[in-house]
Motif scaffolding. Structure first.
Motif, PDB file in Angstrom:
ATOM      1  N   GLN A 164      -8.251  -2.664  -9.597  1.00 52.30           N
ATOM      2  CA  GLN A 164      -9.647  -2.224  -9.705  1.00 52.30           C
ATOM      3  C   GLN A 164     -10.638  -3.356  -9.435  1.00 52.30           C
ATOM      4  O   GLN A 164     -11.635  -3.512 -10.132  1.00 52.30           O
ATOM      5  CB  GLN A 164      -9.888  -1.550 -11.047  1.00 52.30           C
ATOM      6  CG  GLN A 164      -8.990  -0.327 -11.195  1.00 52.30           C
ATOM      7  CD  GLN A 164      -9.114   0.363 -12.518  1.00 52.30           C
ATOM      8  OE1 GLN A 164      -9.357  -0.254 -13.543  1.00 52.30           O
ATOM      9  NE2 GLN A 164      -8.944   1.673 -12.501  1.00 52.30           N
ATOM     10  N   LYS A 165     -10.327  -4.133  -8.397  1.00 51.28           N
ATOM     11  CA  LYS A 165     -11.226  -5.182  -7.915  1.00 51.28           C
ATOM     12  C   LYS A 165     -11.812  -4.717  -6.594  1.00 51.28           C
ATOM     13  O   LYS A 165     -11.135  -4.061  -5.804  1.00 51.28           O
ATOM     14  CB  LYS A 165     -10.484  -6.508  -7.705  1.00 51.28           C
ATOM     15  CG  LYS A 165      -9.910  -7.093  -8.963  1.00 51.28           C
ATOM     16  CD  LYS A 165     -11.006  -7.620  -9.859  1.00 51.28           C
ATOM     17  CE  LYS A 165     -10.445  -8.328 -11.068  1.00 51.28           C
ATOM     18  NZ  LYS A 165     -11.465  -8.683 -12.028  1.00 51.28           N
ATOM     19  N   GLY A 166     -13.055  -5.081  -6.344  1.00 51.48           N
ATOM     20  CA  GLY A 166     -13.715  -4.652  -5.121  1.00 51.48           C
ATOM     21  C   GLY A 166     -13.383  -5.514  -3.926  1.00 51.48           C
ATOM     22  O   GLY A 166     -12.791  -6.575  -4.040  1.00 51.48           O
ATOM     23  N   SER A 167     -13.765  -5.009  -2.765  1.00 49.54           N
ATOM     24  CA  SER A 167     -13.539  -5.756  -1.529  1.00 49.54           C
ATOM     25  C   SER A 167     -14.701  -6.727  -1.326  1.00 49.54           C
ATOM     26  O   SER A 167     -15.712  -6.628  -2.011  1.00 49.54           O
ATOM     27  CB  SER A 167     -13.406  -4.783  -0.359  1.00 49.54           C
ATOM     28  OG  SER A 167     -14.586  -4.036  -0.200  1.00 49.54           O
ATOM     29  N   LEU A 205      -5.192  -4.018  -4.477  1.00 47.05           N
ATOM     30  CA  LEU A 205      -6.259  -4.747  -5.164  1.00 47.05           C
ATOM     31  C   LEU A 205      -7.313  -3.778  -5.703  1.00 47.05           C
ATOM     32  O   LEU A 205      -7.736  -3.882  -6.852  1.00 47.05           O
ATOM     33  CB  LEU A 205      -6.902  -5.756  -4.211  1.00 47.05           C
ATOM     34  CG  LEU A 205      -7.996  -6.631  -4.804  1.00 47.05           C
ATOM     35  CD1 LEU A 205      -7.428  -7.581  -5.852  1.00 47.05           C
ATOM     36  CD2 LEU A 205      -8.690  -7.424  -3.693  1.00 47.05           C
ATOM     37  N   THR A 206      -7.707  -2.814  -4.901  1.00 42.83           N
ATOM     38  CA  THR A 206      -8.766  -1.896  -5.330  1.00 42.83           C
ATOM     39  C   THR A 206      -8.253  -0.774  -6.228  1.00 42.83           C
ATOM     40  O   THR A 206      -8.860  -0.472  -7.245  1.00 42.83           O
ATOM     41  CB  THR A 206      -9.500  -1.279  -4.116  1.00 42.83           C
ATOM     42  OG1 THR A 206      -8.567  -0.623  -3.267  1.00 42.83           O
ATOM     43  CG2 THR A 206     -10.256  -2.318  -3.348  1.00 42.83           C
ATOM     44  N   HIS A 207      -7.128  -0.174  -5.875  1.00 41.47           N
ATOM     45  CA  HIS A 207      -6.654   0.994  -6.629  1.00 41.47           C
ATOM     46  C   HIS A 207      -5.898   0.643  -7.903  1.00 41.47           C
ATOM     47  O   HIS A 207      -5.984   1.355  -8.892  1.00 41.47           O
ATOM     48  CB  HIS A 207      -5.787   1.890  -5.740  1.00 41.47           C
ATOM     49  CG  HIS A 207      -6.536   2.519  -4.623  1.00 41.47           C
ATOM     50  ND1 HIS A 207      -7.445   3.535  -4.804  1.00 41.47           N
ATOM     51  CD2 HIS A 207      -6.556   2.241  -3.301  1.00 41.47           C
ATOM     52  CE1 HIS A 207      -7.970   3.878  -3.653  1.00 41.47           C
ATOM     53  NE2 HIS A 207      -7.451   3.105  -2.710  1.00 41.47           N
ATOM     54  N   ASP A 248       0.806  -1.219   0.000  1.00 42.54           N
ATOM     55  CA  ASP A 248       0.000   0.000   0.000  1.00 42.54           C
ATOM     56  C   ASP A 248       0.842   1.273   0.000  1.00 42.54           C
ATOM     57  O   ASP A 248       0.831   2.031  -0.952  1.00 42.54           O
ATOM     58  CB  ASP A 248      -1.023  -0.005   1.143  1.00 42.54           C
ATOM     59  CG  ASP A 248      -0.427  -0.318   2.504  1.00 42.54           C
ATOM     60  OD1 ASP A 248       0.816  -0.260   2.668  1.00 42.54           O
ATOM     61  OD2 ASP A 248      -1.207  -0.617   3.418  1.00 42.54           O
ATOM     62  N   LEU A 281      -5.595  -4.710   0.697  1.00 45.01           N
ATOM     63  CA  LEU A 281      -6.717  -4.226  -0.109  1.00 45.01           C
ATOM     64  C   LEU A 281      -6.374  -3.034  -1.010  1.00 45.01           C
ATOM     65  O   LEU A 281      -6.847  -2.976  -2.140  1.00 45.01           O
ATOM     66  CB  LEU A 281      -7.901  -3.895   0.813  1.00 45.01           C
ATOM     67  CG  LEU A 281      -9.232  -3.634   0.137  1.00 45.01           C
ATOM     68  CD1 LEU A 281      -9.665  -4.813  -0.730  1.00 45.01           C
ATOM     69  CD2 LEU A 281     -10.299  -3.335   1.191  1.00 45.01           C
ATOM     70  N   TRP A 292     -11.013 -12.482  -3.115  1.00 48.17           N
ATOM     71  CA  TRP A 292     -10.032 -12.629  -4.191  1.00 48.17           C
ATOM     72  C   TRP A 292      -8.795 -13.405  -3.767  1.00 48.17           C
ATOM     73  O   TRP A 292      -8.052 -13.907  -4.618  1.00 48.17           O
ATOM     74  CB  TRP A 292      -9.603 -11.244  -4.687  1.00 48.17           C
ATOM     75  CG  TRP A 292     -10.736 -10.461  -5.235  1.00 48.17           C
ATOM     76  CD1 TRP A 292     -11.441  -9.483  -4.600  1.00 48.17           C
ATOM     77  CD2 TRP A 292     -11.328 -10.601  -6.518  1.00 48.17           C
ATOM     78  NE1 TRP A 292     -12.426  -9.001  -5.415  1.00 48.17           N
ATOM     79  CE2 TRP A 292     -12.379  -9.666  -6.605  1.00 48.17           C
ATOM     80  CE3 TRP A 292     -11.075 -11.426  -7.616  1.00 48.17           C
ATOM     81  CZ2 TRP A 292     -13.167  -9.537  -7.728  1.00 48.17           C
ATOM     82  CZ3 TRP A 292     -11.865 -11.289  -8.745  1.00 48.17           C
ATOM     83  CH2 TRP A 292     -12.892 -10.354  -8.789  1.00 48.17           C
ATOM     84  N   LEU A 338     -11.197  -8.406   0.395  1.00 50.60           N
ATOM     85  CA  LEU A 338      -9.986  -9.048  -0.096  1.00 50.60           C
ATOM     86  C   LEU A 338     -10.110 -10.564  -0.011  1.00 50.60           C
ATOM     87  O   LEU A 338      -9.642 -11.284  -0.885  1.00 50.60           O
ATOM     88  CB  LEU A 338      -8.789  -8.556   0.736  1.00 50.60           C
ATOM     89  CG  LEU A 338      -7.429  -9.046   0.292  1.00 50.60           C
ATOM     90  CD1 LEU A 338      -6.414  -7.933   0.448  1.00 50.60           C
ATOM     91  CD2 LEU A 338      -6.989 -10.257   1.052  1.00 50.60           C
TER      92      LEU A 338
END
Length: 161
Positions: free
Chosen positions: A115-118, A110-112, A20, A107, A123, A120
């Motif tokens: 571009q997958k949603g939570s 993964l999100t930024h 992060d 997370l 996934w 975590l």
């Protein structure tokens, strides 16, 4: 504004690990994954027979937010600007160097970046293709989660066997 470095390790590596943001140790070293969590991660890589010299380590943002609080990046106008710049630069590096696998820890990457949603947990452990970046991805909890949070220890107990 700030120095958003390009992580550490060869950019041409086939395996990238993305976290992060900087903590105290990372800020001092200007390199990701060099603090307590990073040392724990590197120890686990060594046990798995993975040579860290062949890995590129990076972050969504190679910058330390105030009080090590990643949510600052979305709650402060300067933070949003730094986050946007960090994400754009990291995504461009991934597109340019095309690692075989991008391993997102935590997370935020993964999100930024992917571009997958939570959550975590949904996934974690699955390999998926990111069409826009042209890379395979996986994710797991950030190494600091193994140290700080009991639910992660319980959830990952079978990983060690």
């Amino acid at each position: 504004m700030t120095n958003l470095s390009a992580g550490s390790g060869p950019l041409t590596s086939k395996f990238w690990i993305i976290g992060d943001s900087y903590g105290d140790s990372e800020k001092l070293a200007d390199a990701p994954f060099v603090g307590k969590s990073g040392m724990d991660l590197r120890k686990k890589l060594k046990v798995a027979g993975i040579d860290e010299r062949h890995i590129h380590f990076d972050n969504v943002v190679n910058f330390q937010p105030p009080k090590n609080n990643f949510s600052w990046f979305s709650s402060d106008s300067e933070g949003r600007e730094i986050l946007g710049l960090g994400v754009r630069e990291l995504r461009e590096r991934i597109k340019e160097f095309k690692p075989h696998l991008v391993f997102c820890v935590g997370l935020p990457p993964l999100t930024h970046v992917m571009q997958k949603g939570s959550p975590l947990k949904k996934w974690r452990g699955h390999v998926f293709w990111n069409e826009e970046l042209g890379v395979k991805c996986m994710c797991s909890y950030h190494p600091s989660s193994y140290i700080k949070q009991r639910f992660v220890k319980k959830d990952t107990k079978t990983d060690e066997h």
